[in-house]
Write an enzyme that holds these catalytic residues in place. Structure first.
Site, mmCIF file in Angstrom:
data_model
loop_
_atom_site.group_PDB
_atom_site.id
_atom_site.type_symbol
_atom_site.label_atom_id
_atom_site.label_comp_id
_atom_site.label_asym_id
_atom_site.label_seq_id
_atom_site.Cartn_x
_atom_site.Cartn_y
_atom_site.Cartn_z
ATOM 1 N N ASN B 138 46.538 45.337 47.221
ATOM 2 C CA ASN B 138 44.969 44.642 47.984
ATOM 3 C C ASN B 138 45.072 45.119 48.416
ATOM 4 O O ASN B 138 44.391 46.364 48.380
ATOM 5 C CB ASN B 138 46.621 43.448 48.511
ATOM 6 C CG ASN B 138 47.939 42.805 48.255
ATOM 7 O OD1 ASN B 138 47.556 42.347 46.875
ATOM 8 N ND2 ASN B 138 48.347 42.293 49.649
ATOM 9 N N TYR B 139 43.632 44.001 48.957
ATOM 10 C CA TYR B 139 42.476 45.082 49.544
ATOM 11 C C TYR B 139 42.948 46.304 50.270
ATOM 12 O O TYR B 139 42.374 47.238 50.448
ATOM 13 C CB TYR B 139 41.740 43.648 50.409
ATOM 14 C CG TYR B 139 39.822 44.216 50.414
ATOM 15 C CD1 TYR B 139 39.196 43.429 49.220
ATOM 16 C CD2 TYR B 139 39.547 45.202 51.418
ATOM 17 C CE1 TYR B 139 37.361 44.954 49.867
ATOM 18 C CE2 TYR B 139 38.387 45.766 52.018
ATOM 19 C CZ TYR B 139 37.218 44.877 51.219
ATOM 20 O OH TYR B 139 35.629 45.445 51.234
ATOM 21 N N LYS B 140 43.714 45.458 51.385
ATOM 22 C CA LYS B 140 43.607 46.552 52.352
ATOM 23 C C LYS B 140 44.319 48.075 52.575
ATOM 24 O O LYS B 140 43.830 48.611 52.785
ATOM 25 C CB LYS B 140 44.900 45.568 53.443
ATOM 26 C CG LYS B 140 45.240 46.401 54.842
ATOM 27 C CD LYS B 140 46.262 44.907 55.794
ATOM 28 C CE LYS B 140 46.380 46.253 56.960
ATOM 29 N NZ LYS B 140 47.353 46.700 57.589
ATOM 30 N N GLY B 141 44.784 48.065 50.675
ATOM 31 C CA GLY B 141 46.003 48.784 50.809
ATOM 32 C C GLY B 141 46.630 49.503 51.577
ATOM 33 O O GLY B 141 47.516 48.959 52.663
#
Lengths: 560, 263
Positions: B138-141
């Site tokens: 996911n983008y957030k990491g």
């Protein structure tokens, strides 16, 4: 505007250094008249003790004088030279005017340096007794000057170490309060060094080297580096030096001054305080009453020794840690909590009498309440807030439970974490980190890592709780604190009526009674003769007066 | 190898390394286990005998806890006489260089042939714990390290939880995945190993193993276990997305070069 949580380092444990914003203790209303009265009584008690001790000396004090004059060595079978020298004078009433006069007279007469003369006496080539019989009061001015010069030199070495510490603190800084304090206790100083360096890397701010069991009852300080001990490592000057160098090295690398702590307690209190000054220790377990109560050391001996040891600690800039937490390992924690409060006030008054300042008062406390008792945490909080409120600015030392550790190390770890929480939310200066394996074994290398990780987590998350929370007016915390203070005041009234020594013999502290003439070490106490001379005494007093830590007539300085 | 901090203490013999408590070679070991017997002195003695059978000496029961229903939890400290030759230790590791976010983008821009690198991920079998796969993809990491979705060079498809192996392979084929990333958190009765091995077997049966990079990750996984199970690489606890991204841009380029070689 910066966040109150952004501050992660405090420069100094000191009144002069404001604690970081957000860190502190919730306001606890206490009756000001009771606090003032309690302090007045403690001062009265301490003043009587000071008057008693100022007229006396002990074999340990005389050995301390010799060490400061530069005597350092031991016989092949491990007896320190200073012990041999003082023992030579102990009979025939020859010690009453102090060891310094005959020692300096003999140096002058024989043309020997301090070390050379000490060796000659120990090897039987010089006898100090004739000098003691003849030299006083007719001590030649040249001998007196020699003693003054050597004393000045010895005290200068302590001064240099104090300046070095200040320089480290100014350039490296140190950890934030509460400082993270852990113990090492392998018995082998080299292994201790390994454990201490590892602990420093994990975040420890203070390393305390626990002493070998029973060292407090030795009437001499062992010599040299030591690799065998029982439940701890012998306090020796060589061991101090080794650990100091290791902590300086790792602290410089980490960018944080790592403080070193040991024990100026037992029968060699002042000697170890002098060694601590010479080798730059930063904290010393040093309690006016602990040895009397828990080691059955004679009270006259300890009270005399604590005065000199604390003057040296003041000179050295050493924080003292008192041992009131131990009272409640023997007495009931809830019923006897007020004895801790009374004792911290007496310890404070005695410490100020020796020139120690607020910034040196690492008064020790923690209540050892059964963790399964309802409201145990509330009571701990109330007591911790009471002590914190009574001693504003002092780097109080908060202690973990030891009495209620069960061997279930996971439960113990949680108990320690709760103490960490109480410590940070009441603004304590030094947090002695409990070991989950307390009472089972001396700490394994990872036991400290568990404690340090937990404490750092609790402190990071809880740092600002103290300034954000308020105590409910008229609530259980406030009432408990006020009740304890009230009982402490009553106890101080009783002690002031009869004097400290009589109070100790009545068992007011820790449910333990000690007789004024009982216990170990009384034979080493003597009244000062008419011509008593300790060449270190006047320069120490002058230095403390110059700093404004003693009044011009040598009395205690109290904050306004 | 440097031995830190023991300059004056007794030196360590790295050919015979023993457990350490507070003195070199003390062999101190702690064990925690339960026995299906009632709490009491017999339970403690049973624990001591069991620990001695493990080859450990001087067992000390620090704590015995009555769990109820005839079960006892025991905490035992003992001394281990065993040692390992640390000079002979060899552990396979993911061998590519760790690259920064920007360097990963540059690397793929230079060697990737213009298309995005296509990554498909899932928690397989019954495992419903997507925290790992989400942290990586996911983008957030995770821990301030952005996930693979944040990279321009990756096309990412996260199938989520409880995906069966055959569906994962079918989705991978449809997506044109260069990389299959499997997360396994649940390890009861070693189901993670069974599951992962079954995926590789299935891919080989379909003839699809060689064209894709197979990665796995989870708290009880490591690179050596992944190799053992037939994966190309494995990632254990503490892995951040850029670790995986670094590895896979380099691994895919290398795999394409190998596959392009004439047989």
């Amino acid at each position: 505007m910066s966040s109150p949580l952004a501050v992660s380092r405090s420069p100094l444990v000191s009144t002069a250094a404001p604690v970081p914003p957000g860190f502190g203790c919730p306001e606890l209303p206490l009756p000001a008249d009771q606090v003032a009265r309690a302090r007045r009584l403690a001062r009265q008690v301490a003043a009587e003790v000071d008057a008693f001790t100022a007229r006396r000396s002990t074999v340990a004090i005389e050995r301390t004088v010799l060490r400061l004059l530069g005597v350092d060595g031991a016989t092949d079978d491990g007896v320190p030279w200073v012990n041999r020298l003082v023992e030579q004078l102990q009979g025939d009433d020859l010690l009453k005017n102090g060891v310094a006069a005959p020692f300096c007279a003999a140096m002058l007469d024989r043309g020997l340096g301090a070390q050379e003369l000490a060796r000659a006496v120990v090897e039987g080539r010089v006898d100090l007794r004739p000098y003691a019989a003849n030299a006083v009061p007719g001590l030649q001015p040249a001998a007196r000057q020699l003693g003054d010069k050597l004393a000045q030199h010895g005290l200068q070495r302590i001064g240099t170490q104090r300046a070095t510490r200040q320089n480290y603190l100014d350039t490296l800084g140190c950890g934030a309060q509460p400082l993270l304090y852990v113990i090492v206790a392998t018995g082998n100083i080299y292994e201790d060094v390994v454990q201490a360096r590892v602990a420093a890397r994990q975040g420890a701010d203070v390393i305390a080297v626990i002493r070998s069991t029973g060292q407090s009852l030795l009437d001499y300080v062992p010599q040299g580096t030591t690799t065998e001990g029982f439940g701890g490592t012998f306090a020796t000057q060589a061991n101090f030096r080794l650990m100091r160098a290791a902590l300086d090295e790792v602290g410089t690398e980490l960018g944080r001054y790592i403080r070193l702590c040991n024990y100026a307690s037992g029968l060699c209190m002042p000697e170890i305080a002098a060694m601590g000054g010479l080798e730059r220790l930063d904290m010393m377990l040093n309690d006016a009453l602990y040895g009397i109560l828990f080691r059955d050391i004679n009270m006259q001996r300890t009270l005399c020794d604590q005065r000199v040891s604390r003057r040296l600690s003041a000179l050295s800039g050493i924080i003292i840690n008192t041992g009131e937490d131990n009272y409640l390992t023997t007495a009931d924690a809830v019923e006897a909590a007020h004895t801790v409060v009374a004792s911290t006030l007496i310890n404070e008054a005695l410490a100020r009498g020796a020139g120690l300042q607020t910034e040196h008062l690492g008064l020790g406390h923690a209540m050892e309440i059964d963790p399964l008792r309802p409201d145990a945490l509330l009571l701990e909080l109330a007591q911790a807030m009471l002590i914190r409120t009574l001693f504003p600015g002092a780097p109080l030392k908060y202690m973990p439970p030891t009495k209620h550790m069960t061997g279930n190390i996971l439960r113990g770890h949680v108990q320690d974490a709760l103490f960490d929480l109480v410590g940070v939310m009441t603004g304590q200066g030094i947090q002695l980190l409990g070991m989950a394996t307390e009472a089972m074994h001396t700490p394994h290398i990872h036991d400290r890592a568990w404690a340090l990780e937990a404490a750092q987590m609790v402190f990071t998350g809880g740092r600002a709780l103290g300034s954000e929370l308020a105590v409910r007016p008229g609530g259980a915390i406030e009432l408990r604190a006020q009740e304890t203070l009230g009982k402490a005041l009553e106890l101080l009234e009783d002690i002031a009526n009869v004097g400290l020594m009589q109070a100790l013999s009545q068992g007011h502290f820790a449910d333990i009674a000690r007789a004024p003439d009982g216990g170990r070490g009384l034979g080493g106490v003597f009244e000062r003769g008419e011509h008593y001379w300790d060449p270190t005494e006047a320069p120490i007093t002058h230095e403390l007066q110059a700093r404004g830590w003693l009044t011009t007539d040598g009395g205690p300085v109290w904050p306004k | 190898m440097a031995v830190h901090g023991r300059t004056e203490a007794q030196p360590i013999d790295l050919t015979q390394v023993r457990a350490y408590g507070d003195t070199l070679n003390d062999g101190a070991i702690a064990l925690s286990f339960s026995l299906p017997v009632p709490y009491g002195d017999e339970a403690k003695e049973a624990a001591r005998q069991l620990v001695r059978q493990m080859g450990l000496h001087d067992p000390q029961v620090y704590h015995a806890h009555d769990l109820g229903e005839g079960y006892t939890w025991l905490l035992v400290y003992a001394k281990s006489p065993y040692s390992v030759d640390f000079t002979k230790i060899s552990v396979p590791k993911v061998s590519n260089h760790k690259l920064s976010h920007a360097a990963i983008e540059d690397y793929w821009h230079e060697h990737g042939g213009g298309e995005k690198l296509r990554v498909i991920g899932a928690c397989t079998g019954d495992d419903a714990h997507t925290v790992g796969i989400d942290a990586i993809l996911n983008y957030k990491g995770w821990r301030g390290d952005k996930g693979l979705e944040s990279y321009k060079c990756f096309a990412v498809k996260n199938l989520g939880a409880q995906v069966e192996n055959d569906r994962l392979l079918a989705e991978a084929a449809a997506f044109g995945a260069d990389v299959i990333l499997v997360s396994q958190v649940v390890t009861q009765k070693d189901c993670h190993r069974t599951n992962l091995a079954a995926l590789v077997d299935l891919a080989e049966a379909e003839g699809a193993r060689g064209e894709r990079i197979f990665l796995c990750g989870g708290p009880r996984l490591s690179h050596p276990i992944a190799l053992e199970l037939g994966f190309d690489a494995g990632f254990g606890p503490g892995t951040v997305p850029s670790d995986v991204a670094s590895y896979l841009v380099q691994a895919v380029v290398q795999r394409r070069r190998e596959n392009a070689q004439p047989i």
